[in-house]
Design a protein around this motif. Structure first.
Motif, short mmCIF file in Angstrom:
data_model
loop_
_atom_site.label_atom_id
_atom_site.label_comp_id
_atom_site.label_asym_id
_atom_site.label_seq_id
_atom_site.Cartn_x
_atom_site.Cartn_y
_atom_site.Cartn_z
N GLU A 179 0.85 -1.19 0.00
CA GLU A 179 0.00 0.00 0.00
C GLU A 179 0.89 1.24 0.00
O GLU A 179 1.86 1.31 0.75
CB GLU A 179 -0.89 -0.02 1.24
CG GLU A 179 -2.00 1.01 1.19
CD GLU A 179 -2.95 0.87 2.36
OE1 GLU A 179 -3.15 1.88 3.05
OE2 GLU A 179 -3.46 -0.24 2.58
N GLU A 193 -0.47 7.59 -5.92
CA GLU A 193 -0.31 6.80 -7.13
C GLU A 193 1.07 7.01 -7.76
O GLU A 193 1.61 6.13 -8.42
CB GLU A 193 -1.39 7.16 -8.15
CG GLU A 193 -1.36 6.30 -9.39
CD GLU A 193 -2.52 6.58 -10.33
OE1 GLU A 193 -2.54 5.95 -11.39
OE2 GLU A 193 -3.39 7.40 -10.01
N VAL A 226 -3.69 -0.16 -8.05
CA VAL A 226 -5.12 -0.36 -7.87
C VAL A 226 -5.44 -0.26 -6.38
O VAL A 226 -4.73 -0.85 -5.56
CB VAL A 226 -5.57 -1.75 -8.40
CG1 VAL A 226 -7.05 -1.98 -8.16
CG2 VAL A 226 -5.24 -1.91 -9.87
N ASP A 227 -6.49 0.45 -6.03
CA ASP A 227 -6.95 0.56 -4.64
C ASP A 227 -5.83 0.94 -3.67
O ASP A 227 -5.61 0.28 -2.65
CB ASP A 227 -7.60 -0.75 -4.18
CG ASP A 227 -8.84 -1.09 -4.99
OD1 ASP A 227 -9.50 -0.15 -5.48
OD2 ASP A 227 -9.14 -2.28 -5.13
N ASN A 228 -5.07 1.98 -4.00
CA ASN A 228 -3.98 2.48 -3.17
C ASN A 228 -2.86 1.47 -2.96
O ASN A 228 -2.13 1.53 -1.98
CB ASN A 228 -4.49 2.95 -1.79
CG ASN A 228 -5.45 4.10 -1.92
OD1 ASN A 228 -5.30 4.95 -2.79
ND2 ASN A 228 -6.45 4.13 -1.06
N THR A 229 -2.75 0.51 -3.87
CA THR A 229 -1.73 -0.53 -3.76
C THR A 229 -0.87 -0.56 -5.01
O THR A 229 -1.39 -0.63 -6.13
CB THR A 229 -2.38 -1.91 -3.54
OG1 THR A 229 -3.16 -1.86 -2.35
CG2 THR A 229 -1.33 -2.99 -3.41
#
Length: 136
Positions: free
Chosen positions: A68, A72, A101-104
């Motif tokens: 995480e 981005e 994707v999704d802060n990862t």
């Protein structure tokens, strides 16, 4: 009898849901993967520990490293070294197979058949990677 059948079916659904298969995706290709492993990060910048998943393909396998990140523009960058418990080291070259994707941030590293075989014999003890690439 109906109640017993309904309870059995519900139990089966929970069991199947709990044993779902993991996958690694590279483009439109899907590869069956191992369970996700978390490693303790030796740093204070990141909010979570990195996770890895390993999958096989016809010429070897993939190791997917995810962590995480706060933005981005931050991502996993550079080569990765896998240190096995038996002392062997596996060096993986960054081929820029990354995603956000999704802060990862996720990066995919290729493994040869020989490296997959080494990982079958000895467990991973450490992973070295550069956790910060910044796009300006």
């Amino acid at each position: 009898m109906k109640t017993r059948l309904i309870i059995t079916l519900i139990g089966l659904l929970f069991h199947l849901n709990g044993n779902a298969q993991n996958y690694i995706y590279k483009g439109n290709e899907q590869f069956e993967a191992t369970n996700t492993w978390s490693f303790i990060l030796n740093g204070h910048y990141w909010s979570t520990d990195p996770t890895i998943v390993v999958a096989r393909h016809s010429n070897g396998g993939y190791l997917m490293l995810s962590i995480e990140v706060p933005f981005e523009s931050h991502f996993i960058k550079g080569n990765l070294t896998i240190i096995l418990e038996d002392g062997n080291m596996i060096n993986c070259v960054d081929r820029n197979f990354r995603d956000y994707v999704d802060n990862t941030s996720t990066n995919l590293y290729n493994l040869t058949l020989d490296e997959i075989e080494k990982m079958k014999i000895s467990k991973i003890s450490k992973i070295r990677f550069n956790p910060l690439g910044v796009i300006i």
